[in-house]
Design an enzyme around this catalytic site. Structure first.
Site, mmCIF file in Angstrom:
data_model
loop_
_atom_site.group_PDB
_atom_site.id
_atom_site.type_symbol
_atom_site.label_atom_id
_atom_site.label_comp_id
_atom_site.label_asym_id
_atom_site.label_seq_id
_atom_site.Cartn_x
_atom_site.Cartn_y
_atom_site.Cartn_z
ATOM 1 N N PRO A 2 0.835 -1.203 0.000
ATOM 2 C CA PRO A 2 0.000 0.000 0.000
ATOM 3 C C PRO A 2 0.872 1.256 0.000
ATOM 4 C CG PRO A 2 -0.825 -1.604 1.576
ATOM 5 C CD PRO A 2 0.500 -2.107 1.109
ATOM 6 N N GLU A 3 0.544 2.181 -0.881
ATOM 7 C CA GLU A 3 1.283 3.430 -0.990
ATOM 8 C C GLU A 3 0.436 4.563 -0.409
ATOM 9 O OE1 GLU A 3 2.983 3.879 -4.943
ATOM 10 O OE2 GLU A 3 3.007 1.709 -5.218
ATOM 11 N N HIS A 93 -5.355 -15.426 8.284
ATOM 12 C CA HIS A 93 -4.147 -14.616 8.410
ATOM 13 C C HIS A 93 -4.323 -13.465 9.401
ATOM 14 C CE1 HIS A 93 -2.365 -16.843 5.131
ATOM 15 N NE2 HIS A 93 -3.385 -16.553 4.355
ATOM 16 N N ARG A 112 1.793 -11.883 4.423
ATOM 17 C CA ARG A 112 3.258 -11.987 4.418
ATOM 18 C C ARG A 112 3.892 -11.751 5.792
ATOM 19 N NH1 ARG A 112 5.341 -11.117 -0.775
ATOM 20 N NH2 ARG A 112 7.363 -11.624 0.157
#
Length: 276
Positions: A2-3, A93, A112
């Site tokens: 995410p930016e 997750h 991740r």
């Protein structure tokens, strides 16, 4: 990862839901995302605290809590912060669950497992590693064409590399860097200090335009990005070069190319962004 537009969208989607809510409990299913304090202490420290505000700095989310505490979150590659009903089934997750006073939960899921959480005194925010080193906010009044021109004058490296350097400009990542350079008609391997005055202005305009457009469309969902409501963004429908290798350029029809700039996959139009 995410930016800036994605993190800003998450901030906006959570702000009206969390502010004023009390954290009743914290369940930790994976402690590796917690940097500070020790995971065993975090639950004890955060219980009973209220959300007072949410800010964004670069790609970081900063939650201001009561009793002069701050919860600093970086989503990294695949982190998600979701405001959901406590009865809603947990994703496999899900690593952290903050139980709230309204019966809802703020859940952190991360495929991740690279995201980070720091619960620190507000007074320590300016010294927090990573946050303290961030450069100018590209949507702030400090990001002017004059500042950009002066900053680039001594940067003897590719303009793509400069855009990705968080210590110079905070919040731009691979997707928006490629789109910004395409919008500005600048080859990603152009040495930054060699940009002309017109190119610098085009770069500045493209940066402000594309980041605001990304926010307007609630971010880019290519893999697993969603906002605090679990909704995908829509900016992926407007991408002109990123992920479009071999497809025709929307301007000139030339095939979109792909190269590597400092190890990062980089998309561009060889015709619209000529290498000088």
């Amino acid at each position: 990862m995410p930016e800036l537009p994605e993190v800003e969208t998450v901030k906006r989607s959570l702000s009206g839901k969390l502010i004023g809510k009390e954290i009743r409990d914290l369940e930790i299913y994976f402690s590796g995302n917690i940097r500070r304090p020790d995971p065993l202490l975090m639950g004890e420290m955060i219980r009973g605290k209220k959300f007072l505000g949410i800010d964004r700095r670069g790609k970081y989310l900063i939650f201001t809590l009561s009793e002069d505490l701050a919860l600093v979150v970086h989503l990294r590659m695949t982190g998600q912060l979701l405001y959901v009903d406590a009865a809603f089934p947990k994703d496999k997750h899900t690593h952290l669950v903050f139980s709230l006073s309204d019966g809802m939960e703020l859940r952190y899921a991360d495929l991740r497992k690279f995201g980070t959480f720091d619960l620190i005194p507000l007074s320590e925010l300016p010294q927090l590693k990573g946050l303290a080193q961030l450069g100018v906010e590209p949507l702030s009044g400090d990001f002017t064409v004059q500042w950009l021109d002066q900053m680039l004058q001594n940067k003897n490296r590719s303009i793509k590399n400069v855009l990705l350097d968080q210590t110079i400009i905070a919040g731009i990542g691979n997707i928006y860097a490629d789109e910004i350079l395409y919008e500005g008609g600048i080859h990603p391997e152009t040495i930054a200090c060699n940009l002309t005055e017109d190119q610098v202005r085009q770069l500045w305009q493209a940066t402000v335009k594309l980041l605001n457009l990304g926010i307007e469309h609630r971010g880019t969902s290519i893999r697993n990005y969603v906002d605090g409501d679990g909704r995908q963004g829509g900016f992926q429908e407007l991408l002109k070069v990123y992920g479009r290798r071999g497809e025709p350029c929307v301007r000139c029809g030339s095939p979109i190319g792909k190269t590597k700039v400092q190890g990062r996959g980089t998309y561009y139009c060889p015709n619209c962004q000529p290498k000088v």
